[in-house]
Design a protein around this motif. Structure first.
Motif, PDB file in Angstrom:
ATOM      1  N   THR A 127     -56.111 -78.023  48.676  1.00  0.00           N
ATOM      2  CA  THR A 127     -55.688 -77.113  47.613  1.00  0.00           C
ATOM      3  C   THR A 127     -54.624 -77.731  46.717  1.00  0.00           C
ATOM      4  N   LEU A 164     -48.414 -76.079  45.885  1.00  0.00           N
ATOM      5  CA  LEU A 164     -47.817 -74.765  45.669  1.00  0.00           C
ATOM      6  C   LEU A 164     -46.395 -74.917  45.125  1.00  0.00           C
ATOM      7  N   LYS A 180     -53.346 -70.361  41.854  1.00  0.00           N
ATOM      8  CA  LYS A 180     -53.974 -69.083  42.192  1.00  0.00           C
ATOM      9  C   LYS A 180     -55.178 -69.300  43.108  1.00  0.00           C
ATOM     10  N   LYS A 229     -54.090 -70.283  46.668  1.00  0.00           N
ATOM     11  CA  LYS A 229     -53.656 -69.154  47.495  1.00  0.00           C
ATOM     12  C   LYS A 229     -54.849 -68.323  47.980  1.00  0.00           C
ATOM     13  N   GLU A 230     -55.870 -68.211  47.138  1.00  0.00           N
ATOM     14  CA  GLU A 230     -57.080 -67.499  47.558  1.00  0.00           C
ATOM     15  C   GLU A 230     -57.772 -68.230  48.709  1.00  0.00           C
ATOM     16  N   SER A 282     -55.744 -67.811  51.884  1.00  0.00           N
ATOM     17  CA  SER A 282     -55.900 -66.457  52.432  1.00  0.00           C
ATOM     18  C   SER A 282     -57.233 -66.274  53.140  1.00  0.00           C
ATOM     19  N   SER A 327     -42.093 -69.908  52.363  1.00  0.00           N
ATOM     20  CA  SER A 327     -42.140 -68.959  51.244  1.00  0.00           C
ATOM     21  C   SER A 327     -43.237 -69.309  50.245  1.00  0.00           C
ATOM     22  N   LEU A 368     -46.307 -69.847  50.946  1.00  0.00           N
ATOM     23  CA  LEU A 368     -47.596 -69.308  51.388  1.00  0.00           C
ATOM     24  C   LEU A 368     -47.799 -67.876  50.920  1.00  0.00           C
ATOM     25  N   PRO A 369     -49.047 -67.486  50.655  1.00  0.00           N
ATOM     26  CA  PRO A 369     -49.326 -66.099  50.274  1.00  0.00           C
ATOM     27  C   PRO A 369     -49.110 -65.154  51.446  1.00  0.00           C
ATOM     28  N   GLU A 370     -48.961 -63.872  51.132  1.00  0.00           N
ATOM     29  CA  GLU A 370     -48.759 -62.875  52.185  1.00  0.00           C
ATOM     30  C   GLU A 370     -49.983 -62.812  53.100  1.00  0.00           C
TER      31      GLU A 370
END
Length: 447
Positions: free
Chosen positions: A271, A274, A287, A290-291, A294, A313, A315-317
């Motif tokens: 990826t 970030l 974007k 992060k998809e 996830s 921090s 990383l996505p939720e």
């Protein structure tokens, strides 16, 4: 008994040029089509060499014709096969002539669907046909063959029968509740339910490994720009899959590669770095990164050894609930050695991706995460729907045991009914038309 009235035809060999091409016809018109295109109906299960004619009696090709009368055929119907030269025009002419004589072009998976509807195989075996074709490793192929031979179906059917028998036993207690007979005072019901639970857990473990063999693990490599993510992808694939430079932000999109470890497919995603950016292209890349993170089963969070610790921090939720492995990269710059350690709740691997140091350690860690036993002989190639049904059935048995403890016999019987239906849905004993359509639509046309 046949469950279909139309006759279907399709190319049963690969599309394109080849030494041999096969056109398959199935249905009641197979004999009539043989009479017109061959001049006779071939002797069952004997190879006949001769000319193939179109509906106007013009010779198309010469080859082998085979005839399998119902019910002793793949679909359970009369089946006719033309094995000719594998040219595109020849195969097209054979198909067009079959259609002109009353056959319909087969839908994806329609031959296998007819085999299921006519009792020649159950749903697990039908799915195994497609899985053997799609198998990307020797172990996946062997596991799919076990499913096709009925190993998985036998296990599921035996469990379904056990659940039904226990349900009958429990319902008899309800029917004879006024009698001086208390079936449930003995430990017989509890012992049977616990035995069923153990068997489901064993099959679920095997099926979970089979699902990994079939679908693989989705692995996302995440981290800041220039952390070495592309170098790690290249080290795992052992080729230059991604561009590697000293310039931060080289990767703008998600790069995907598949490798195998002990027969297990790993779907790796490299990826974009970030970080905060105002660049329109970079923002889109972040974007998408992060998809991908996830959606992954496993996240490899890379960081530079000189940074001392990773930045969570970035990383996505929701990633906290995933399998997370920390990759401390570029240890050649800090003089550290390849190592595996614990960092809080995570496993941390110290390595140098660019030099390939520590890659074998990562490969082993990924195999351990998958829990795949490469020497296991009982693994069957399972699908997501099988896992869902097994997990649901296990939940029902657990609930039934709780109802038994509380003396709620009627509720226990209902949980057993639901558990039996979920188990039966795996082989198709209980199935809906929507489920059948979804399963067979993913098949090859000629299957």
């Amino acid at each position: 008994m046949n469950h279909t009235e139309t006759t279907i035809c399709a190319l049963a060999s690969s599309v394109g040029k080849g030494g041999i091409g096969v056109v398959r016809v199935s249905g009641a018109l197979s004999r009539a089509i043989a009479e017109r295109m061959l001049g006779f109906v071939p002797k069952p299960r004997y190879a006949h060499y001769g000319s193939f004619f179109d509906q106007h009696k013009i010779e198309i090709d010469r080859g082998i014709a085979l005839f399998f009368p119902a019910p002793n055929s793949f679909t359970g119907e009369d089946v006719l096969e033309f094995q000719g030269h594998g040219g595109i025009s020849v195969m097209r002419a054979l198909l067009e002539s079959s259609i002109a004589l009353g056959a319909h072009a087969a839908a994806p998976g329609e031959f296998s669907k007819r085999a299921f509807l006519n009792g020649k195989m159950d749903l697990v075996q039908a799915e195994a046909v497609a899985d053997i074709i799609d198998a990307s490793s020797k172990q996946a192929s062997r596991s799919a063959l076990r499913s096709l031979s009925g190993v998985f179906s036998e296990q599921v059917n035996a469990l379904t029968r056990s659940i039904i028998e226990l349900r009958i036993f429990v319902e008899a207690t309800i029917d004879f509740s006024d009698e001086e007979i208390d079936f449930l005072q003995s430990n017989q019901v509890k012992a049977k339910a616990q035995a069923i639970k153990r068997e489901i857990e064993q099959i679920l473990h095997s099926a979970t490994q089979g699902a990994i063999l079939r679908e693989g693990l989705a692995i996302a490599i995440a981290g800041k720009p220039n952390a070495g993510k592309s170098s790690l992808l290249n080290a795992l694939t052992q080729r230059s899959s991604a561009i590697v430079t000293d310039i931060a932000g080289t990767t703008r999109d998600v790069l995907r590669e598949t490798i195998h470890i002990n027969g297990m497919p790993l779907n790796i995603m490299d990826t974009a770095g970030l970080h905060e950016s105002e660049d329109v292209v970079e923002k889109e890349g972040i974007k998408r990164a992060k998809e991908a993170i996830s959606s992954a089963d496993v996240v490899l969070l890379m960081y530079d050894a000189k940074d001392k610790k990773p930045d969570f921090s970035l990383l996505p939720e929701g990633v906290a609930y995933k399998q997370l492995v920390l990759i401390k990269n570029k240890i050649d710059l800090t003089g550290e050695s390849v190592a595996k350690s614990k960092a809080g709740d995570c496993v941390q691997l110290s390595m140098c991706a660019k030099a390939g140091q520590g890659v074998d350690l990562l490969r082993q860690e990924l195999a351990d995460i998958a829990g795949l036993d490469s020497a296991a002989e009982g693994v069957v190639l399972a699908r997501k729907r099988h896992i869902i049904a097994l997990e649901g059935s296990l939940d029902s048995i657990n609930n039934a045991l709780l109802q038994l403890e509380g003396g709620a016999i009627e509720l226990m019987a209902e949980d057993l009914r639901r558990g039996g239906q979920l188990m039966g849905s795996i082989t198709g004993e209980f199935s809906s038309d929507d489920l059948l359509g979804e399963i067979f639509s993913a098949f090859c046309i000629g299957k």
